[in-house]
Design a protein around this motif. Structure first.
Motif, PDB file in Angstrom:
ATOM      1  N   ALA A 147      11.130  -5.226 -47.601  1.00 58.37           N
ATOM      2  CA  ALA A 147      10.750  -4.444 -46.421  1.00 58.37           C
ATOM      3  C   ALA A 147      11.974  -4.263 -45.541  1.00 58.37           C
ATOM      4  O   ALA A 147      12.842  -5.147 -45.473  1.00 58.37           O
ATOM      5  CB  ALA A 147       9.635  -5.134 -45.645  1.00 58.37           C
ATOM      6  N   ARG A 148      12.052  -3.099 -44.889  1.00 57.29           N
ATOM      7  CA  ARG A 148      13.155  -2.835 -43.975  1.00 57.29           C
ATOM      8  C   ARG A 148      12.693  -3.089 -42.544  1.00 57.29           C
ATOM      9  O   ARG A 148      11.614  -2.663 -42.147  1.00 57.29           O
ATOM     10  CB  ARG A 148      13.663  -1.401 -44.129  1.00 57.29           C
TER      11      ARG A 148
ATOM     12  N   GLU B 224      17.809  -4.571 -41.257  1.00 56.23           N
ATOM     13  CA  GLU B 224      17.938  -5.633 -42.254  1.00 56.23           C
ATOM     14  C   GLU B 224      16.830  -5.483 -43.304  1.00 56.23           C
ATOM     15  O   GLU B 224      15.714  -5.040 -43.001  1.00 56.23           O
ATOM     16  CB  GLU B 224      17.815  -6.994 -41.553  1.00 56.23           C
ATOM     17  N   VAL B 225      17.134  -5.835 -44.545  1.00 57.58           N
ATOM     18  CA  VAL B 225      16.139  -5.845 -45.604  1.00 57.58           C
ATOM     19  C   VAL B 225      15.679  -7.285 -45.816  1.00 57.58           C
ATOM     20  O   VAL B 225      16.505  -8.182 -46.009  1.00 57.58           O
ATOM     21  CB  VAL B 225      16.705  -5.277 -46.912  1.00 57.58           C
TER      22      VAL B 225
ATOM     23  N   GLY C  57       7.970 -14.231 -45.054  1.00 53.78           N
ATOM     24  CA  GLY C  57       9.033 -13.792 -45.947  1.00 53.78           C
ATOM     25  C   GLY C  57      10.339 -14.498 -45.673  1.00 53.78           C
ATOM     26  O   GLY C  57      10.390 -15.528 -44.991  1.00 53.78           O
ATOM     27  N   GLN C  58      11.417 -13.909 -46.199  1.00 48.64           N
ATOM     28  CA  GLN C  58      12.752 -14.494 -46.096  1.00 48.64           C
ATOM     29  C   GLN C  58      13.725 -13.433 -45.600  1.00 48.64           C
ATOM     30  O   GLN C  58      13.724 -12.296 -46.081  1.00 48.64           O
ATOM     31  CB  GLN C  58      13.192 -15.020 -47.463  1.00 48.64           C
ATOM     32  N   ASN C  59      14.542 -13.794 -44.596  1.00 47.04           N
ATOM     33  CA  ASN C  59      15.517 -12.834 -44.093  1.00 47.04           C
ATOM     34  C   ASN C  59      16.795 -12.891 -44.919  1.00 47.04           C
ATOM     35  O   ASN C  59      16.916 -13.689 -45.863  1.00 47.04           O
ATOM     36  CB  ASN C  59      15.799 -13.059 -42.602  1.00 47.04           C
ATOM     37  N   SER C  60      17.765 -12.039 -44.585  1.00 46.00           N
ATOM     38  CA  SER C  60      18.998 -11.936 -45.380  1.00 46.00           C
ATOM     39  C   SER C  60      19.859 -13.183 -45.275  1.00 46.00           C
ATOM     40  O   SER C  60      20.786 -13.362 -46.067  1.00 46.00           O
ATOM     41  CB  SER C  60      19.800 -10.712 -44.932  1.00 46.00           C
ATOM     42  N   ARG C  61      19.563 -14.071 -44.330  1.00 44.47           N
ATOM     43  CA  ARG C  61      20.329 -15.310 -44.173  1.00 44.47           C
ATOM     44  C   ARG C  61      19.682 -16.477 -44.900  1.00 44.47           C
ATOM     45  O   ARG C  61      20.129 -17.618 -44.791  1.00 44.47           O
ATOM     46  CB  ARG C  61      20.487 -15.635 -42.676  1.00 44.47           C
ATOM     47  N   GLY C  62      18.569 -16.195 -45.585  1.00 42.48           N
ATOM     48  CA  GLY C  62      17.916 -17.233 -46.365  1.00 42.48           C
ATOM     49  C   GLY C  62      16.864 -18.019 -45.616  1.00 42.48           C
ATOM     50  O   GLY C  62      16.266 -18.942 -46.168  1.00 42.48           O
TER      51      GLY C  62
END
Length: 550
Positions: free
Chosen positions: A5-6, A25-26, A41-46
């Motif tokens: 998701a964006r 961010e995706v 969910g999980q962000n781009s930083r983990g």
């Protein structure tokens, strides 16, 4: 392949279990299933955790447009909770900011064919979508917008009759539509009759009084059956004084109305209905208690300047046996667009804005008051119920025990067979009977003076449970004003609307509280006086027997 998701808007985590996400961010979704307006969910930083569902748009990689630019498009595109069927509909409300959407799930319109089924033991809420706009010669458009903010006419605000557990400190502010309104993302047609006026009274902002006040009586409920006796339900006869025409309603109708009102008025306290009960619904004690609770509920509704005049409540009170008319009104109420953020568009405020520091002080004072009132209501209710229990069991038993002992004494005296003791023996026997009757008086009395107090306390506990969320809406608005100094002027104007409505509701609560508790305490003391006078009369009667039997 993992679902992506964006991110549409920045979100800063404030509590354990949440994660921070930033615009463009995706993120990876663990599931598309929402939890009270939130996704995991999980962000781009983990980092893994929760974030608002409407802050993101799901990326559909099976769509050519999605695979080319990473953004959803076409008929398959949707943000979390968005139904693409709205693409062809006119924009009714455009709260594109996340704040409005985690908010809320709209109760279901339900099937009209099921409207007469027995709903006492089932929830009346399901999924109902907004459609259409109101217009006509007597309507005018009210919109709010902030320069530079993105809008999405297809992203609809949802609302809920049941407020869920707060997941962050602004969740109630978000659910109510308060943030969407404050950020200029509310738009709707408001009819003249939907305008709600706040005026300046002697003690501050208050709702403009209903120019046509009325009351409503509830007749003793009757048991009805349908499907050749296969289903049974209780029917309540309601007679409002402004029509003097009785309409019959079931508990499920009250339940449906309650859901509509909670959805419609995010900063007005709609009292809780008496609780549902699966077993024993037709027992006399339960029916009596429910009727008393519904009477208090209706008294509050008819006495509220805003609730008493709203269309859905008037439809509930006045629509007779015409089934088609009832269903038309039902569907109209369920498609009402003036909910959530749009509710605040209906409010007209005094010309001079409130001082926000003074508002904040009053709100803090009210929070302290309601907290203390709630604590003490629990204490009073426990004491009242325990006292009622003792009267109905312990006191009755003890008085009857004394009465029986006096009667036994009289029976013993009869064994002397002296003529001159007959009068005394009869007087003692009467005294024993008097004590037994007094025991019955004690058992019957709580229904006259203690149970009504308990009913009132139950109603106000429901009110007090509503106010933390109402207060959080106003406090959320104040916080946003402080956080956005560049747009302070526009935010202050909208925050003033929320503040005026909140203080008007608080003022109504206090006025109603004083009226209700004054009347109830007077009623209690009158009943107590009458009760002890009845006991005194019985004892005086017994005393007189000793003079008569000499």
């Amino acid at each position: 392949m993992a679902l992506k998701a964006r991110v549409l808007y920045d979100f800063a985590s404030e509590n354990p279990g949440e994660i921070t996400i930033t615009e463009s961010e995706v993120v990876t979704l663990f599931s598309e299933e929402e939890l009270d307006g939130w996704l995991e969910g999980q962000n781009s930083r983990g980092d893994t955790g929760l974030f608002p569902a409407s802050y993101v748009e799901v990326i559909r990689l099976d769509n050519p447009a999605d695979s080319s630019n990473g953004l959803p498009s076409g008929p398959d595109s949707r943000s979390a909770g968005y139904d693409s069927s709205f693409q062809s509909r006119p924009a009714v409300s455009t709260p594109s900011h996340a704040a409005s959407s985690p908010a809320v799930t709209r109760p279901a319109e339900g099937s009209d064919d099921d409207w007469d089924d027995d709903w006492d033991d089932n929830s009346t809420a399901a999924a109902n979508e907004l459609s259409g706009v109101r217009g006509g010669p007597s309507t005018y458009t009210v919109t709010t917008s902030l320069p530079g903010r993105r809008g999405n006419a297809q992203q609809q605000a949802k609302s809920s009759a049941t407020v869920g557990r707060n997941l962050n400190r602004f969740s109630t502010f978000v659910k109510s539509g308060g943030e969407a309104f404050l950020l200029g993302e509310a738009s709707a047609f408001v009819e003249g009759g939907d305008r709600i006026c706040v005026i300046v009274g002697q003690h501050g902002p208050e709702w403009q009084e209903n120019p046509y006040p009325f009351t409503c009586a509830i007749d003793d409920p009757t048991k009805q059956t349908k499907f050749k006796g296969m289903k049974s339900y209780m029917s309540y006869g309601l007679t409002p004084t402004h029509t003097n025409t009785q309409v019959n309603r079931r508990y499920k109708h009250f339940d449906w109305l309650y859901a509509r009102l909670v959805e419609r008025f995010p900063v007005i306290s709609v009292p809780h209905l008496p609780e549902k009960q699966a077993a024993g619904r037709f027992e006399e004690d339960f029916i009596s208690k429910r009727r008393r609770g519904l009477t208090w509920w209706l008294n509050h509704m008819t006495g509220h300047p805003v609730l008493a005049r709203c269309d859905v409540f008037q439809h509930f009170l006045t629509c007779g046996t015409d089934e088609k008319a009832w269903k038309r009104g039902k569907r109209k109420a369920e498609r009402d667009e003036l909910v959530g953020a749009n509710f605040f568009l209906t409010i007209s405020t005094p010309a001079v804005p409130l001082d926000l520091h003074e508002v904040e002080s009053k709100i803090e004072g009210f929070k302290s008051f309601t907290k203390k009132m709630d604590e003490n209501i629990v204490i009073v209710n426990a004491a009242v119920n325990e006292f009622a229990r003792k009267q109905m069991t312990g006191f009755k038993k003890e008085y009857q025990k004394v009465g029986q002992s006096f009667k036994l004494l009289g029976q013993a005296f009869e064994l002397d067979q002296q003529v001159y003791s007959d009068g005394l023996n009869r007087a003692i026997a009467y005294t024993g009977e008097a004590y037994e009757v007094i025991g019955e008086f004690f058992a019957e009395q709580p229904s006259q003076d203690l149970e009504p107090i308990s009913d009132l306390l139950d109603l106000y506990r429901g009110h007090l449970a509503n106010y933390p969320d109402i207060v959080h809406v106003q406090k959320g608005a104040l916080t946003k004003v402080k956080e956005c100094p560049k747009q302070e002027g526009e935010l202050r104007d909208r925050c003033n609307i929320i503040s005026c409505a909140t203080l008007a509701e608080i003022q109504h609560f206090h006025r109603t509280r004083v009226r209700d508790f004054r009347w109830q305490m007077q009623h209690h003391l009158h009943q107590q006086i009458s009760f002890f006078q009845k006991i005194t009369t019985k004892l005086q009667d017994a005393l007189q027997r000793y003079d008569e039997e000499q």
